[in-house]
Enzyme design. Sequence first.
Site, short mmCIF file in Angstrom:
data_model
loop_
_atom_site.label_atom_id
_atom_site.label_comp_id
_atom_site.label_asym_id
_atom_site.label_seq_id
_atom_site.Cartn_x
_atom_site.Cartn_y
_atom_site.Cartn_z
N LYS A 1 1.09 -1.38 0.16
CA LYS A 1 0.37 -0.19 0.18
C LYS A 1 0.72 1.02 0.30
O LYS A 1 0.35 2.14 -1.10
CB LYS A 1 -0.87 0.27 1.33
N GLU B 1 10.36 -4.85 4.32
CA GLU B 1 10.26 -6.34 4.21
C GLU B 1 10.09 -6.25 2.81
O GLU B 1 10.81 -7.00 1.99
CB GLU B 1 9.30 -6.79 4.56
N GLY C 1 -5.22 -1.92 4.63
CA GLY C 1 -4.40 -2.84 4.47
C GLY C 1 -4.20 -4.32 4.95
O GLY C 1 -4.72 -5.59 3.99
N ARG C 2 -5.24 -4.58 5.76
CA ARG C 2 -6.04 -5.78 6.18
C ARG C 2 -7.05 -5.90 5.26
O ARG C 2 -7.74 -6.80 5.89
CB ARG C 2 -5.73 -5.92 7.72
N GLU D 1 -4.86 -6.75 15.09
CA GLU D 1 -4.54 -4.90 14.59
C GLU D 1 -4.91 -4.36 14.87
O GLU D 1 -5.85 -3.43 15.49
CB GLU D 1 -3.60 -5.17 13.00
O1 F6P Z 1 1.98 -4.12 9.96
C1 F6P Z 1 1.60 -2.94 9.55
C2 F6P Z 1 0.76 -2.90 8.20
O2 F6P Z 1 1.38 -1.36 7.67
C3 F6P Z 1 -0.60 -3.16 7.83
O3 F6P Z 1 -1.47 -2.59 8.53
C4 F6P Z 1 0.21 -3.30 6.46
O4 F6P Z 1 -1.26 -5.21 6.36
C5 F6P Z 1 1.19 -4.06 6.27
O5 F6P Z 1 2.10 -3.31 7.72
C6 F6P Z 1 2.28 -4.24 4.97
O6 F6P Z 1 2.04 -2.65 4.37
P1 F6P Z 1 2.14 -2.33 3.22
O7 F6P Z 1 1.12 -2.99 2.44
O8 F6P Z 1 1.67 -0.43 2.89
O9 F6P Z 1 3.46 -2.53 2.60
#
Ligand code: F6P
Length: 536
Positions: A197, A203, A255-256, A341
């Site tokens: 997002k 990561e 995100g979730r 979360e």
């Molecule tokens: O773990 C925190 C978080 O922001 C989640 O809410 C989200 O799903 C995940 O990291 C991944 O974030 P992104 O889609 O921005 O990489």
Amino acid sequence: MPIDAVWDRLTALHQASALNIPALFAADPDRAEGFTIRADGMVFDYSKTAIDRETRDALLALTADLNARRDAMLSGEKINETEGRAVLHAALRHPDTPLWPGGEAVRAGVAATLARMASFATHIRDGEIRGQGGAFTDVVNIGIGGSDLGPAMAARALTPYQDGPRLHFVSNVDGADLADTLRGLDPARTLVIVASKTFTTIETMTNARSAQDWLAAHVDDPAQQFAAVSSATDKTAEWSIDPDRVFGFEDWVGGRYSVWGPIGLSLMLGIGPQRFREFLRGGAAMDDHFRSAPHARNMPVMLALVGLWHHQICGYPTRAVLPYAQRLGRLPAYLQQLEMESNGKRVAMDGSDLTHGSGPVVWGEPGTNGQHAFYQLIHQGTQIVPCEFIAAACGHEPALDHHHKLLLANCLAQSEALMRGRDLDEARQLMAAQGLTGAELDRQARHRVFPGNRPSTTLLVRQVTPYTLGQIIALYEHRVFVEGVVLGLNSFDQWGVELGKELAKSVAPLLDGKTVPDQDASTLSLAEALREMRGG
Ligand code: F6P
């Protein structure tokens, strides 16, 4: 009645009553039906809980503000107050009709993105869009948290419907995840989707860069093997990914909660756009039920109230999600993010301390595997674990239907055993029948006692299909929302993940032997030990 008085009444009901679930059935011949909700082919049975009609009425009084909050959410108000955002993931499930009168612009945007995704997925699936070595045979989704768990869970759940390229998911920054996934794949026929997002998550970006290196070592133009899903389209541009292969989404999709939109692209590639739409239709049907069913007959509302009773009133610290469906194996992990979360907060929306506990620890594994691992504690341990059983009446393997019947029998037997238990007399009789007598029987008997009166709910669908999976996921989303509203917290932010992320950045130089100010002695010595083990 003021909300504090409702909580007090529930606490008093809990303290005063010694409700025994089997006795509730004996006292109420209509209990099984009266504590079951049927909607759109789903069955939700919460009769095997120590909730009677009086307690249920008291629980329902917690939902006085719910409809106003629900309507605020489903009409685009900025109910995610700490981030100043609307919460409209449900709109992703309604590409054909606006979610609320006046929501046409949102609907049109959702429909347009869905059409772009469908066109891209169709062309990948039929080989018109190709990799440098030919039609794509494999898709690797690189994302984490909500950008991984939703599509990974759904892809596994819908294995029987997959007729596109093979799907793979890489999430952990541990290089083992990427290396094990890429091993054996043909880079020239692999599509890498970078799903993030924010497009900043360390990561994901680390994995994406290494995937880029892997592609660059094997193909002339790595960009041709990439697609991206993000709401930060300015950042995807920096990666030189063809804008035709970038699928954006708005900041009103958390995100979730994002599997319903572009984050579900990998799933769509696997099952095809039509089945993806069935998945959306299942979610939309649950939205309609949530909006229209009276609270006492409303599945998400009652699932939430049962959860609140068990955790916030009875004080049971965890709840187990136990799908009797092997392909729902990632559902507990998905729900861990969705529930923990969202509702793992200690401060109410107005910044004050929560007056009641936040959401519980959620965990689980598919049955029957769990039976041979942790069910011992669930049946005889000193803490009570409310169990949420999930089962599908039919499998997808007609030739193995005898397996499926055995699976279902186990599911029913577990909830019955938890409720009924086995008292000392029964245990003694059983052992006597096995020939034990005297002191040996006395010594052994208590080990065979099951206290019983342990609560569970059971959710049934006919089969795990794209449609029913959509129903199940939307059911749990709305459950989380209802619990959050009752607790007065914001289910849609996640500030609690920030500190660890920040510290990871500041700690990293320690592993290179650099000095970092303000480090505690334990962290310094652990970093030193790691450096030594790594050869300095
Ligand atoms: O773990 C925190 C978080 O922001 C989640 O809410 C989200 O799903 C995940 O990291 C991944 O974030 P992104 O889609 O921005 O990489």
